[in-house]
Design a protein around this motif. Structure first.
Motif, short mmCIF file in Angstrom:
data_model
loop_
_atom_site.label_atom_id
_atom_site.label_comp_id
_atom_site.label_asym_id
_atom_site.label_seq_id
_atom_site.Cartn_x
_atom_site.Cartn_y
_atom_site.Cartn_z
N GLU A 16 0.83 -1.21 0.00
CA GLU A 16 0.00 0.00 0.00
C GLU A 16 0.86 1.26 0.00
O GLU A 16 0.56 2.22 -0.71
N ASP A 17 1.95 1.26 0.77
CA ASP A 17 2.81 2.45 0.83
C ASP A 17 3.41 2.74 -0.54
O ASP A 17 3.50 3.92 -0.95
N PRO A 54 -9.83 -8.47 -8.18
CA PRO A 54 -10.30 -7.56 -7.13
C PRO A 54 -11.81 -7.39 -7.13
O PRO A 54 -12.44 -7.25 -8.17
N GLY A 55 -12.40 -7.41 -5.92
CA GLY A 55 -13.77 -6.98 -5.78
C GLY A 55 -13.84 -5.46 -5.86
O GLY A 55 -12.82 -4.76 -5.87
N ALA A 56 -15.06 -4.95 -5.90
CA ALA A 56 -15.23 -3.50 -6.07
C ALA A 56 -14.58 -2.71 -4.94
O ALA A 56 -14.02 -1.62 -5.17
N GLN A 57 -14.62 -3.25 -3.71
CA GLN A 57 -13.99 -2.52 -2.61
C GLN A 57 -12.48 -2.45 -2.78
O GLN A 57 -11.85 -1.43 -2.44
N ASP A 58 -11.88 -3.49 -3.32
CA ASP A 58 -10.44 -3.46 -3.60
C ASP A 58 -10.12 -2.40 -4.65
O ASP A 58 -9.12 -1.67 -4.55
N VAL A 59 -10.98 -2.29 -5.67
CA VAL A 59 -10.78 -1.28 -6.71
C VAL A 59 -10.90 0.12 -6.11
O VAL A 59 -10.10 1.02 -6.41
N ARG A 60 -11.89 0.31 -5.25
CA ARG A 60 -12.06 1.63 -4.61
C ARG A 60 -10.81 1.99 -3.80
O ARG A 60 -10.35 3.15 -3.84
N ASN A 61 -10.28 1.03 -3.06
CA ASN A 61 -9.07 1.29 -2.28
C ASN A 61 -7.90 1.68 -3.17
O ASN A 61 -7.16 2.64 -2.88
N LEU A 62 -7.72 0.95 -4.26
CA LEU A 62 -6.61 1.24 -5.18
C LEU A 62 -6.71 2.67 -5.71
O LEU A 62 -5.73 3.41 -5.71
N TYR A 63 -7.91 3.06 -6.15
CA TYR A 63 -8.05 4.39 -6.70
C TYR A 63 -7.87 5.47 -5.63
O TYR A 63 -7.40 6.57 -5.93
#
Length: 560
Positions: A187-188, A377-386
């Motif tokens: 993540e960093d 990735p599920g949608a929540q994973d995509v949201r986190n990435l963006y």
């Protein structure tokens, strides 16, 4: 699959940054992406998809590379994001038309070497191994591979830096806190990339309809131990051969339950050998061959089988139809489907499952127990990435049109300034105020037909499809120099008439042939083409009226 865009080639501006998908946008599989900048081109992935009932005789399908083949002097290289077939499987078939350098991580490179050797290209391809975090330059493209969890080792996001902006091209990926093979998502590192500034994300849409996070491989490993412990007969696990973490989990779960593991299927051994060569599977006990596994007591063996998608020649189908030379299953045994069904494979999978049920075999699927999690990735994973990398532009790929549209909805809900959708063949400008679809190029599909490539919409494949659905008829008739039928015509109606059961229909066809020839005007009876066409039309009319079919019909006229 979405229909390809009609070609309307744009004028490629020197300092504009373009994205051109030739595969994988509007479909799942067969990925081929291109980036164009300052007259030079970068290719990302070169994958295959598989044939089905609509493509008889065709097992492997590859994208048509004609657009980039015409520009191969400006093609700087091919970067492979990971070792799945839909991302690198077409390299052995299409590289001879491109002849560009190939870049991949050690695992993907090792697997690709296996495939190149099989096609006689060992040593021909300039293949460079690139490790995660290394930056390398191809012309105006400054490139970096960033590690991501997926269902295969060493999957890589690709960072494409240019003076026009930075593109984050995702691999297939997921955010797994416990991936078992490889490290969790950094993540960093992704936040730092966002701080640098990301113009666009070209991103995976495969699992976008799952609105939560994708599950973890660690959870599956613990669940498999529990599931195995409940079984008293033979255990067979069907999974994707490339999921090395899952393979290791099966081996360790089996060991915890006092069982040994045998691999059943060539692709499993190929992946096993690749993993071993790259330093993976170090914790797993030795795998047995299927023949060795057959000597073990029923409660001491776990078979890992290819064929989770019902593939015709895969191990599980052969076991289900009792044609495997070493492995048999029966009452008291269980098959665990540790995989999802890829859309389009429902029927062959159901056929295999029904055959297993007829043998008395019980089955466990992801509906009954936690035996599989997605690698996407599920949608929540995509949201986190963006949220971490904060792109200005989002362009969904790796999905059918409904996946791309759903991905676009998620991106717009996050306030991404520009969200674009494009399908194979459409040319997208990513930079500047003019970001959007600016034209299209020709795309297509090629069938791997033995030692050759043929267009999937060719007459050869169309004829096969028509013969598979409507049968095939061959009529041979001998005519004398006056155009009169000599002797009895011959009729072969494959897939339509049984010579013993349908003798009356065959005799009726012979009368139709004689009557058709007799009904022609004398000059027409002397022209082979006219006679053949008249017979063909009459015979097809017979089958249309009697069976409702339109068979492929060939007529041969011989002059005696």
């Amino acid at each position: 699959m979405a229909e390809p865009a009609p070609p309307s080639p744009p004028r490629f501006e020197e300092d504009a940054l373009y994205f051109v998908p030739l595969g994988g946008a509007g479909e799942i599989g067969m990925n081929l992406s291109l980036y164009g900048y300052r007259g030079r081109w970068l290719m990302v992935d070169l994958g295959i998809t598989f044939g089905n009932d609509t493509t008889p005789g065709v097992e492997v399908i590859v994208p048509d590379p004609s657009f980039i083949e015409e520009r191969r002097d400006d093609l700087l290289g091919l970067v492979i994001t990971h070792a799945h077939e839909d991302h690198l499987g077409a390299v052995p078939y299409l590289w001879p038309f491109l002849e560009c350098p190939v870049y991949a991580t050690p695992f993907a490179a090792e697997f690709l070497r296996h495939k190149l050797r099989e096609e006689g290209l060992n040593g021909d391809v300039e293949l460079t191994e690139v490790r995660h975090g290394e930056r390398f330059t191809l012309g105006p493209f400054d490139l970096e591979l960033i590690a991501t969890p997926h269902s295969i080792p060493e999957a890589s996001h690709l960072v494409v830096r240019t003076e026009a902006g930075t593109v984050f091209h995702t691999a297939d990926w997921k955010h797994d806190p416990e991936p078992l093979v490889g490290a969790p998502a950094d993540e960093d590192r992704l936040r730092r990339l966002g701080d640098e500034g990301v113009l666009a994300v070209v991103g995976d849409s495969t699992n976008i309809f799952n609105k939560d996070h994708t599950g973890s491989e660690g959870e599956v490993r613990r669940s498999l131990v529990e599931v195995f412990a409940q079984q008293t007969g033979r255990i067979a696990v069907a999974c994707f051969a490339s999921n090395i973490a899952r393979l290791e989990s099966i081996a360790l779960a089996a060991k915890a339950c006092g069982r040994d593991v045998a691999l059943v299927g060539r692709s499993l051994w190929r992946m096993h050998d690749t993993a071993k060569a790259c330093g993976y599977l170090t914790e797993a006990p030795r795998f047995l061959t299927d023949e060795e596994g057959a000597y073990l007591p029923r409660d001491k063996v776990v078979y890992v089988c290819t064929g989770s998608q019902g593939e015709p020649r895969a191990a599980l189908r052969r076991i289900a139809f009792d044609t495997h030379p070493h492995v048999t299953l029966g009452k008291g045994d269980v098959v665990i489907f540790s995989s999802r069904i890829i859309p389009g494979n429902e029927r062959p999978v159901l056929e295999v499952q029904n055959r297993l049920a007829s043998l008395g075999v019980s089955m466990i699927t992801p509906r009954e127990a936690l035996v599989h999690v997605s690698g996407h990735p599920g949608a929540q994973d995509v949201r986190n990435l963006y949220g971490w990398i904060r792109p200005s532009v989002v362009l969904p790929v790796h999905g059918e049109r409904m996946h791309l549209d759903e991905h676009a909805i998620e991106a717009r809900a996050l306030g991404i300034p520009t969200v674009l959708t494009a399908i194979n063949g459409q040319v997208v400008r990513l930079d500047g105020a003019e970001a959007g679809v600016v034209g299209s190029v020709s795309v297509g599909r090629l069938a791997v037909d033995g030692e050759r490539l043929i267009p999937l919409d060719s007459e050869v494949v169309r004829d096969r499809r028509r013969m598979a659905l409507g049968g095939a008829v061959v009529v041979s008739a001998a005519l004398d120099d006056k155009g009169r039928v000599v002797g009895d015509p011959r009729v072969a109606a494959r897939g339509l008439l049984d010579p013993k059961e349908d003798a009356e229909d065959i005799e009726e066809i012979l009368e139709i042939v004689r009557g058709t020839v007799a009904g022609l005007r004398p000059p027409e009876r002397l022209r082979d083409e006219a006679v053949e066409e008249a017979i063909r039309v009459s015979v097809r009319r017979f089958f249309r009226q009697s069976q409702g079919r339109r068979p492929v019909t060939d007529v041969h006229v011989l002059r005696v």
